[in-house]
Design an enzyme around this catalytic site. Sequence first.
Site, PDB file in Angstrom:
ATOM      1  N   TYR A 279      -2.774  -7.103  52.784  1.00 28.58           N
ATOM      2  CA  TYR A 279      -3.509  -8.365  52.892  1.00 28.58           C
ATOM      3  C   TYR A 279      -3.860  -8.889  51.494  1.00 28.58           C
ATOM      4  O   TYR A 279      -3.682 -10.072  51.193  1.00 28.58           O
ATOM      5  CB  TYR A 279      -4.775  -8.214  53.754  1.00 28.58           C
ATOM      6  CG  TYR A 279      -5.553  -9.502  53.792  1.00 28.58           C
ATOM      7  CD1 TYR A 279      -5.075 -10.584  54.533  1.00 28.58           C
ATOM      8  CD2 TYR A 279      -6.704  -9.679  53.033  1.00 28.58           C
ATOM      9  CE1 TYR A 279      -5.742 -11.802  54.527  1.00 28.58           C
ATOM     10  CE2 TYR A 279      -7.383 -10.884  53.025  1.00 28.58           C
ATOM     11  CZ  TYR A 279      -6.892 -11.941  53.766  1.00 28.58           C
ATOM     12  OH  TYR A 279      -7.546 -13.147  53.738  1.00 28.58           O
TER      13      TYR A 279
ATOM     14  N   ARG B 261     -16.081 -12.439  59.643  1.00 24.57           N
ATOM     15  CA  ARG B 261     -14.877 -11.922  58.996  1.00 24.57           C
ATOM     16  C   ARG B 261     -15.129 -10.526  58.457  1.00 24.57           C
ATOM     17  O   ARG B 261     -16.134 -10.287  57.782  1.00 24.57           O
ATOM     18  CB  ARG B 261     -14.488 -12.832  57.824  1.00 24.57           C
ATOM     19  CG  ARG B 261     -13.649 -14.009  58.221  1.00 24.57           C
ATOM     20  CD  ARG B 261     -13.092 -14.668  56.981  1.00 24.57           C
ATOM     21  NE  ARG B 261     -14.156 -15.340  56.253  1.00 24.57           N
ATOM     22  CZ  ARG B 261     -14.441 -16.620  56.436  1.00 24.57           C
ATOM     23  NH1 ARG B 261     -13.762 -17.332  57.274  1.00 24.57           N
ATOM     24  NH2 ARG B 261     -15.412 -17.181  55.751  1.00 24.57           N
TER      25      ARG B 261
ATOM     26  N   PHE C  51      -7.587 -16.562  29.763  1.00 20.07           N
ATOM     27  CA  PHE C  51      -7.532 -16.938  31.174  1.00 20.07           C
ATOM     28  C   PHE C  51      -7.375 -15.702  32.064  1.00 20.07           C
ATOM     29  O   PHE C  51      -8.014 -15.598  33.114  1.00 20.07           O
ATOM     30  CB  PHE C  51      -6.365 -17.907  31.395  1.00 20.07           C
ATOM     31  CG  PHE C  51      -6.022 -18.161  32.834  1.00 20.07           C
ATOM     32  CD1 PHE C  51      -6.771 -19.037  33.602  1.00 20.07           C
ATOM     33  CD2 PHE C  51      -4.951 -17.501  33.433  1.00 20.07           C
ATOM     34  CE1 PHE C  51      -6.453 -19.260  34.940  1.00 20.07           C
ATOM     35  CE2 PHE C  51      -4.636 -17.711  34.764  1.00 20.07           C
ATOM     36  CZ  PHE C  51      -5.394 -18.595  35.520  1.00 20.07           C
TER      37      PHE C  51
HETATM   38  C1  PS7 Z   1      -4.139 -20.180  40.615  1.00 20.45           C
HETATM   39  C2  PS7 Z   1      -5.998 -19.433  39.037  1.00 20.45           C
HETATM   40  C3  PS7 Z   1      -3.871 -13.486  35.887  1.00 20.45           C
HETATM   41  C4  PS7 Z   1      -1.722 -12.239  36.466  1.00 20.45           C
HETATM   42  C5  PS7 Z   1      -7.709 -20.219  45.727  1.00 20.45           C
HETATM   43  C6  PS7 Z   1      -6.396 -15.213  39.709  1.00 20.45           C
HETATM   44  C7  PS7 Z   1      -9.231 -16.965  47.883  1.00 20.45           C
HETATM   45  C8  PS7 Z   1     -10.033 -13.515  44.103  1.00 20.45           C
HETATM   46  O1  PS7 Z   1     -12.642 -17.534  48.866  1.00 20.45           O
HETATM   47  O2  PS7 Z   1     -12.747 -18.381  44.859  1.00 20.45           O
HETATM   48  O3  PS7 Z   1     -14.658 -17.884  47.397  1.00 20.45           O
HETATM   49  O4  PS7 Z   1     -14.149 -15.638  48.343  1.00 20.45           O
HETATM   50  O5  PS7 Z   1     -14.151 -16.359  44.578  1.00 20.45           O
HETATM   51  C9  PS7 Z   1      -6.201 -19.037  41.448  1.00 20.45           C
HETATM   52  C10 PS7 Z   1      -3.514 -12.363  38.101  1.00 20.45           C
HETATM   53  C11 PS7 Z   1      -6.206 -18.245  45.862  1.00 20.45           C
HETATM   54  C12 PS7 Z   1      -6.228 -13.831  41.753  1.00 20.45           C
HETATM   55  C13 PS7 Z   1      -7.903 -15.496  46.378  1.00 20.45           C
HETATM   56  C14 PS7 Z   1      -5.844 -19.196  42.855  1.00 20.45           C
HETATM   57  C15 PS7 Z   1      -4.777 -12.794  38.686  1.00 20.45           C
HETATM   58  C16 PS7 Z   1      -6.165 -18.271  47.333  1.00 20.45           C
HETATM   59  C17 PS7 Z   1      -7.440 -14.426  42.348  1.00 20.45           C
HETATM   60  C18 PS7 Z   1      -7.068 -18.895  43.633  1.00 20.45           C
HETATM   61  C19 PS7 Z   1      -4.525 -13.460  40.035  1.00 20.45           C
HETATM   62  C20 PS7 Z   1      -6.604 -16.934  47.972  1.00 20.45           C
HETATM   63  C21 PS7 Z   1     -10.402 -16.657  44.131  1.00 20.45           C
HETATM   64  C22 PS7 Z   1      -7.617 -14.057  43.810  1.00 20.45           C
HETATM   65  O6  PS7 Z   1     -11.705 -16.082  44.435  1.00 20.45           O
HETATM   66  O7  PS7 Z   1     -12.670 -16.572  46.619  1.00 20.45           O
HETATM   67  C23 PS7 Z   1      -5.467 -19.521  40.416  1.00 20.45           C
HETATM   68  C24 PS7 Z   1      -3.069 -12.694  36.867  1.00 20.45           C
HETATM   69  C25 PS7 Z   1      -6.951 -19.099  45.123  1.00 20.45           C
HETATM   70  C26 PS7 Z   1      -5.753 -14.157  40.557  1.00 20.45           C
HETATM   71  C27 PS7 Z   1      -7.930 -16.423  47.388  1.00 20.45           C
HETATM   72  C28 PS7 Z   1      -9.048 -15.223  45.540  1.00 20.45           C
HETATM   73  C29 PS7 Z   1      -9.241 -15.900  44.358  1.00 20.45           C
HETATM   74  C30 PS7 Z   1      -8.970 -14.514  44.372  1.00 20.45           C
HETATM   75  P1  PS7 Z   1     -13.569 -16.935  47.879  1.00 20.45           P
HETATM   76  P2  PS7 Z   1     -12.883 -16.904  45.078  1.00 20.45           P
HETATM   77 MN    MN Z   2      -9.432 -16.651  52.731  1.00 20.19          MN
END
Ligand code: PS7
Ligand code: MN
Length: 370
Positions: A152, A209, A288
């Site tokens: 997941y 959830r 970043f």
């Molecule tokens: C494209 C920057 C840097 C190699 C919306 C960044 C939610 C933890 O829902 O907002 O409030 O609990 O606190 C981000 C790896 C993904 C993983 C994932 C896209 C790092 C949709 C972040 C963010 C890879 C699914 C946001 C994964 O947390 O969640 C970009 C390298 C989104 C990263 C979701 C979660 C991110 C998350 P919520 P948050």
């Molecule tokens: Mn979600």
Amino acid sequence: ANPVESGWDRERMRQCWTFLDLTSRSFAAVIKELKGELSRVICLFYLVLRALDTIEDDMTIPAHKKVPLLVDFYKYLEQPGWNFTESGPNEKDRQLLVEFDKVIAEYQLLDHGYRTVISDITAKMGAGMASYIELSAKAPLSVSTWKHFDLYCHFVAGLVGEGLSRLFSESKLERPWLGHQLELSNHMGLFLQKTNIIRDYAEDCEEGRFFWPKQCWADDYARFASQPDVASGIVETKPGSGKYKPADSELGRRSMYVLSSMLLDAMSHATSALDYLALLKEQSVFNFCAIPQVMAIATIELMFNNPDVFKKNIKIRKGVAVGLILKAVNPRDVAYTFLAYARKIHARLTPADPNFARWCVELARIEQWC
Ligand code: PS7
Ligand code: MN
Ligand code: MN
Ligand code: MN
Ligand code: MN
Ligand code: MN
């Protein structure tokens, strides 16, 4: 070129930046600091995934509607004018979906290479989220095993890591092979996602959830059901009723061990995250990537042995966060930050914790890395 003919619209991209400020509490600042066009590309990547996650999170959309929406979401990126107005209560995230046509229009202006990555990751994530919904419709508890938990997290975060690495390579700011480092990219995402899932426990429960794998509770049961000393912690529910349950103190102690097993599992990604960071060469990309990772390890330390996790969302203090950001500038200093938190946890470990030995191994791996 004629700005109207080329579809270029300053006001529209400005609105996309506003969506980023509205929907991201943690990523907005670091995304804006990215060098050159990467900043705009990743802003749009973020908004696409944020919109997809808003649909996934929306408990007012019935499963039979949600599943096709998630699976087909990447196709809407190719449909100028598409937006979604039926989403539920979360105001800020809702607005992004209501005006999603603006994100689509800006996405359409990106170079082909960038579009391919964003579309590909969106398709995979949507399908992954959908498969998970179909699964949880059958079983009462959504995530069963530790393996399933990793899968997941791969769908919702490991894929983000993969997509980001590919976008970094595509921009030429990072080396071409970074986009092929799928394992390390996955670890980067899982470290953040697992920390987020542990931290959001109380909030997610309230919304119906459950992301903690059933197996983490089953491990606890298997461990204690057979142990005679547990009997000392068993009390009668109503005096004389003949019904027994563990005393609150006993439950409290055991829930801390379950929490510890979850945090240990998250921590197992830490050294791979350090490996990944050591591959980066461009400073804005490094910041970043590194800043969310140091925030994550600080959050893990704060949650260790902290019963508040079960009651509310805990957060690191602003001042601590600022200090962490200032030091997250190169792999060596990030590793030292990791080491400092590893030592803090080590000092608070007790041999009574069933995860004690595995914690020691994990923390030693961080010592070794430095
Ligand atoms: C494209 C920057 C840097 C190699 C919306 C960044 C939610 C933890 O829902 O907002 O409030 O609990 O606190 C981000 C790896 C993904 C993983 C994932 C896209 C790092 C949709 C972040 C963010 C890879 C699914 C946001 C994964 O947390 O969640 C970009 C390298 C989104 C990263 C979701 C979660 C991110 C998350 P919520 P948050
Ligand atoms: Mn979600
Ligand atoms: Mn959040
Ligand atoms: Mn979410
Ligand atoms: Mn969450
Ligand atoms: Mn949340």
